[in-house]
Design a protein around this motif. Structure first.
Motif, short mmCIF file in Angstrom:
data_model
loop_
_atom_site.label_atom_id
_atom_site.label_comp_id
_atom_site.label_asym_id
_atom_site.label_seq_id
_atom_site.Cartn_x
_atom_site.Cartn_y
_atom_site.Cartn_z
N PHE A 78 32.59 13.82 -48.29
CA PHE A 78 31.66 13.32 -49.30
C PHE A 78 30.99 14.48 -50.04
O PHE A 78 30.91 14.49 -51.27
CB PHE A 78 30.60 12.44 -48.62
N SER A 137 31.75 14.70 -53.95
CA SER A 137 30.78 13.96 -54.76
C SER A 137 29.44 14.63 -54.98
O SER A 137 28.57 14.03 -55.59
CB SER A 137 30.52 12.59 -54.10
N THR A 138 29.26 15.83 -54.45
CA THR A 138 27.95 16.42 -54.68
C THR A 138 28.05 17.62 -55.63
O THR A 138 29.13 18.18 -55.82
CB THR A 138 27.31 16.93 -53.36
N VAL A 139 26.93 17.96 -56.20
CA VAL A 139 26.86 19.13 -57.09
C VAL A 139 27.34 20.37 -56.34
O VAL A 139 28.12 21.16 -56.84
CB VAL A 139 25.41 19.33 -57.60
N PHE A 140 26.88 20.47 -55.07
CA PHE A 140 27.28 21.62 -54.27
C PHE A 140 28.81 21.68 -54.13
O PHE A 140 29.43 22.70 -54.39
CB PHE A 140 26.62 21.53 -52.88
N ARG A 178 31.27 20.26 -55.87
CA ARG A 178 32.02 20.53 -57.10
C ARG A 178 31.80 21.99 -57.53
O ARG A 178 32.67 22.60 -58.14
CB ARG A 178 31.61 19.59 -58.23
N TYR A 214 34.29 24.13 -55.73
CA TYR A 214 35.59 24.12 -56.39
C TYR A 214 35.58 25.01 -57.64
O TYR A 214 36.52 25.75 -57.90
CB TYR A 214 35.99 22.69 -56.79
N SER A 215 34.49 24.95 -58.41
CA SER A 215 34.41 25.75 -59.64
C SER A 215 34.45 27.24 -59.33
O SER A 215 35.18 28.00 -59.95
CB SER A 215 33.13 25.43 -60.40
N MET A 216 33.61 27.67 -58.35
CA MET A 216 33.54 29.11 -58.10
C MET A 216 34.86 29.62 -57.50
O MET A 216 35.26 30.75 -57.74
CB MET A 216 32.34 29.48 -57.22
N ALA A 272 32.45 30.13 -63.50
CA ALA A 272 31.40 29.41 -62.79
C ALA A 272 30.05 30.08 -63.01
O ALA A 272 29.04 29.42 -63.27
CB ALA A 272 31.72 29.35 -61.29
N ILE A 282 26.21 28.68 -62.44
CA ILE A 282 26.23 28.54 -60.99
C ILE A 282 25.86 29.88 -60.36
O ILE A 282 26.42 30.91 -60.70
CB ILE A 282 27.63 28.07 -60.52
#
Lengths: 354, 499
Positions: free
Chosen positions: A201, A205-208, A210, A213-215, A222, A227
């Motif tokens: 989850f 689904s959390t900002v953390f 996602r 994944y971005s970094m 990122a 970020i």
């Protein structure tokens, strides 16, 4: 296992049941499931003991420790790093929890202290990586050695500490729903399921999650999207450390002793193998908790099958090393293929140099 | 001097995906002449040099070097055939000596061991031959060399035996006046030896001083070849520019309102005392040569590189920006030049890339609301006309123009007051360019102040309300759109303004 919105987009599309299934679990995960089915069929055809309820329960208990490490390792690897120190952190946590349970007589305190010790060592890792700018692999390789030594140092005379508390032992070998014909479900497996669910989850689904994944996908982008990479590294390595701590507590509970080394040595290899086998890539930005969990089950089954078939440990060690290489090679091959597809689609040249 | 060209370029063309870099280029370089290549950023000078050096493969045409075909060579074959490129930024091995750097890849050996005595003797002789003796300590380690000394190493490498044609790419950018004079002496010596010399530079006075003939390139095509002695500098500038590539786009006059971004006395490692103002709804163009410090300025304002002093105000309020997240909070957006390296997460989806700068506003207690994400991104996809099969498409699989629009979508989602666009149409195909111009125009009309960095003059002239020119870390005073012309901007950029 992608973002929430994807499952929605997916649900909207039609197609054959097989295609729908592939989309639902993902092509990579589907191949893991197929591999698992084949492996089970192979082992079961060679030995009648595999499907014995006791054996299945054993697999369940064994995979919970590696599974917990796998959840943390997935987050670390998706972020583009690696944490080789988790086995040693589990060793320290195992000793710490045993000391608390045996000498202070507090079960809750032992569990809590084990997790806290793991988290603290994770913070140390993050500090070394962020502030001393040591590469994550090197930093956690150093930690692998240092924390193992630390575990021996805090264990009285460097020896394992016996733990006699029966309530605490339940965490490792207790079962629920036990009936005459059914050996029950190990409590440790339920614990893993809960943690894996939370992990899934958080990542999807959390900002953390996602942001992880971005970094991992592109740290520079990122950073420029606001970020804070340093803060993220602290969160990520602390989570990895805390989960390693919990895994160490489980080891103590199952073996009824605080073990500085035995039971936790080499766990980092198994966790890392599981994450790559589960579809993550070394470069970061890809990988799911679900995939890792499938791979953990696959590895535990394989290891159990080799034991049942009487394959000597030495061969098993070689096989484990071989598997890690295969897992990473598959990932690299997949990346190369999708990069070629990208280049074709995007005409992806960096443009003319001025 | 013989009139047979030592280097013949016959109908050479090269295309990159979406971009035609060179087309139907034909000319020759004679023995014993210095031929200058001039053209704006992106005119094709570097592409041509890279083809000659074997870095790129040409798509069509033939290259003859001393009568021998070298159309399809790799870098080591090009070297062997006699073409030597003196690169603008030489590759230097950091922890070995300057002498070893000169002979890297071909160290003299004796019975399988490096012959250091011969190495030093050869290197010393080579330096004397170049006229650079005394400027370079051959025992100094690579990382201790100054930019000028690195250049000398690179020149010495090029002059090792077998050289027939030597090309200098912006050779004087890191040289002092005295070193430049020595370089000129060397170039004249090489000409006297009968080599073909190619000299690529932005500095027009050097072209006039050193070259025999000038090749003028524009948009990958040959505009003309002229005899230097019979050409005035103004003619060269006129031939370099003078085109209409704004794709028919004309920006309407905008009404000007209050200042949205005020930068005063900003200094950093790269800049000194930079002050400018962009009003809401205004596009301020930043012209300048590559390396003038424009990208660094954008990053300093955005908090990604440190500033030393100076003040930044957004909407009249001073903001203390120390990181990109501070900048985003201050309502500044930044679409970087290197879209793939710094702009996008190629392995992630369109929706993630478009929403990542505003994740926190799309979440409650840290949990992302997928409906809010879709509701925010979908209209942006529609209004920017991003062609993607779904919101979940990996961004890396989109075309260059659509990728750039995803970057724009990210910043539109953040509803910025100030938007910094660094080369927004780099590696974007011609059709998508006009579309992106229209989008940028619309953004400005909606009241966003836009700092537009571009190396394409027609782009600046079409979009910007005012243009400043950056050179060596400082900026000119703004040129009003009505007074701006390519010639005027270019003369600022190459420091010829006084002339």
């Amino acid at each position: 296992m992608k973002s929430i919105s994807q499952s929605k987009a997916v649900a909207g599309r039609g197609g054959s049941p097989l295609k729908a299934m592939t989309r639902f679990v993902g092509a990579e995960n589907l191949s893991l499931i197929i591999a698992l089915i084949l492996l089970v069929a192979l082992i079961a055809s060679q030995t009648p003991f595999f499907f014995a309820p006791r054996n299945l329960m054993n697999i369940g208990m064994n995979l919970s420790v590696v599974g917990l490490l796998g959840v943390g390792m997935t987050i670390v690897i998706v972020s583009g790093a690696l944490d080789i120190s988790v086995g040693s952190i589990a060793g320290v946590a195992s000793v710490v929890s045993a000391i608390l349970v045996t000498y202070a007589g507090t079960v809750a305190g032992g569990i809590f202290a084990g997790i806290l010790a793991g988290a603290a060592l994770g913070v140390v890792n993050a500090a070394i990586i962020s502030y001393l700018r040591v590469n994550a692999v090197v930093a956690t390789l150093a930690a692998l050695s240092a924390y193992r030594g630390l575990a021996f140092l805090i264990a009285p005379e460097g020896r394992p500490i016996g733990v006699l508390d029966q309530n605490f032992a339940l965490l490792g070998s207790g079962r629920v729903f036990e009936t005459a014909g059914f050996p029950g479900i190990p409590i440790s497996l339920i614990l893993l399921l809960v943690i894996a669910f939370i992990g899934h989850f958080v990542m999807s689904s959390t900002v953390f999650g996602r942001s992880v994944y971005s970094m991992g996908g592109n740290p520079a982008a990122a950073r420029l999207a606001g970020i804070n990479l340093t803060r993220m590294k602290f969160y990520i390595f602390t989570i990895s450390g805390a989960l390693a701590g919990l895994a160490g507590v489980l080891v103590t509970a199952r073996t009824s002793s605080g073990q500085p080394a035995s039971g936790t040595q080499g766990l980092e290899l198994e966790a890392i193998t599981a994450v790559f086998l589960g579809g993550a890539i070394l470069a970061g930005g890809k990988g799911t908790i679900f995939g890792t969990m499938l791979a953990v089950v696959l590895l535990a089954t394989l290891s159990n099958g080799m034991n049942l078939l009487g394959i000597p440990t030495f061969y098993q060690l070689v096989a484990k090393g071989f598997l890690l290489v295969v897992a990473v090679a598959i990932g690299q091959w997949r990346m190369a293929r999708s990069e070629r597809a990208q280049a074709l689609a995007a005409g992806g040249h960096r443009g003319i140099a001025p | 001097m013989s009139d047979t060209p030592i280097l013949e370029i016959l109908g050479v063309g090269k295309a990159f995906p979406n971009v035609r870099a060179l087309a139907d280029l034909s000319f020759g370089v004679r023995r014993g002449e210095v031929m200058a290549f001039v053209g704006e950023n992106g005119a094709g000078k570097s592409t041509l040099l890279k083809i000659l050096a074997g870095d790129y493969r040409l798509d069509e045409g033939t290259v003859l070097l001393d009568g021998q075909e070298v159309s399809h060579v790799d870098p080591s074959q090009a070297r062997k055939a006699g073409f030597r490129l003196v690169r603008q930024e030489p590759e230097i091995v950091p922890h070995v000596s300057a002498a070893e750097n000169i002979y890297v890849g071909e160290l003299p050996q004796k019975r399988g061991v490096v012959d250091f005595e011969k190495l030093r003797a050869d290197a010393k002789a080579l330096l004397e031959e170049c006229g650079f003796a005394g400027l370079l300590d051959l025992n100094a380690s690579g990382d201790s060399l100054s930019p000028a000394q690195r250049h000398i190493v690179e020149i010495a490498r090029a002059l090792k035996p077998g050289v027939k044609v030597i090309a200098f790419d912006e050779p004087t950018s890191s040289l002092t006046a005295d070193e430049t004079q020595r370089l000129f002496k060397l170039v004249r010596g090489l000409r006297a030896r009968g080599l073909g010399v190619i000299y690529v530079t932005h500095r027009l006075h050097e072209v006039m001083a050193i070259s025999d003939r000038i090749v003028i390139l524009r948009d990958g095509r040959l505009v003309g070849v002229t005899e230097t002695a019979a050409t005035a500098p103004d003619d060269v500038v006129r031939m370099m520019v003078g085109r209409d590539l704004s794709y028919g786009f004309v920006r309407q006059e905008t009404t000007r309102s209050d200042a949205a971004l005020e930068v005063s006395d900003l200094s950093s490692r790269w800049h000194r005392n930079i002050s400018f103002t962009i009003r809401a709804g205004e596009i301020l163009g930043f012209a300048g040569l590559v390396g003038a410090g424009r990208t660094e300025l954008a990053k300093v304002i955005f908090g990604d590189l440190p500033k030393r002093s100076g003040e930044v105000r957004v909407g009249g309020i001073p903001v203390n920006i120390k990181s990109p997240s501070d900048a985003i909070r201050a309502n500044i957006g930044f679409a970087p030049e290197d879209r793939k390296g710094e702009g996008l997460i190629l392995v992630r989806s369109v929706i993630e890339n478009a929403s990542m700068a505003v994740f926190s506003s799309l979440s409650r207690w840290g949990v992302l609301r997928s409906k809010m994400m879709i509701d925010m991104v979908s209209p942006l996809i529609a209004s920017l006309e991003i062609k993607t099969p779904s919101l979940e498409q990996e961004v890396g699989k989109l075309s260059g123009g659509n990728q750039q629009k995803v970057v724009l979508a990210r910043w539109l989602a953040a509803k910025p007051k100030v938007l910094i666009l660094d080369e927004p149409t780099r590696a974007v195909d011609v059709g998508a360019k006009a579309e992106i111009y229209r989008l940028i125009d619309n953004l400005a009309k909606s009241g966003i102040a836009i700092m537009l960095i571009s190396s394409e003059m027609p782009e600046l002239l079409a979009l910007a309300d005012r243009i400043v020119v950056m050179q060596g870390g400082a900026i000119s005073s703004p040129i009003e759109k009505l007074d701006a012309s390519e010639e005027r901007i270019l003369s600022f950029a190459i420091g010829q303004h006084a002339a």
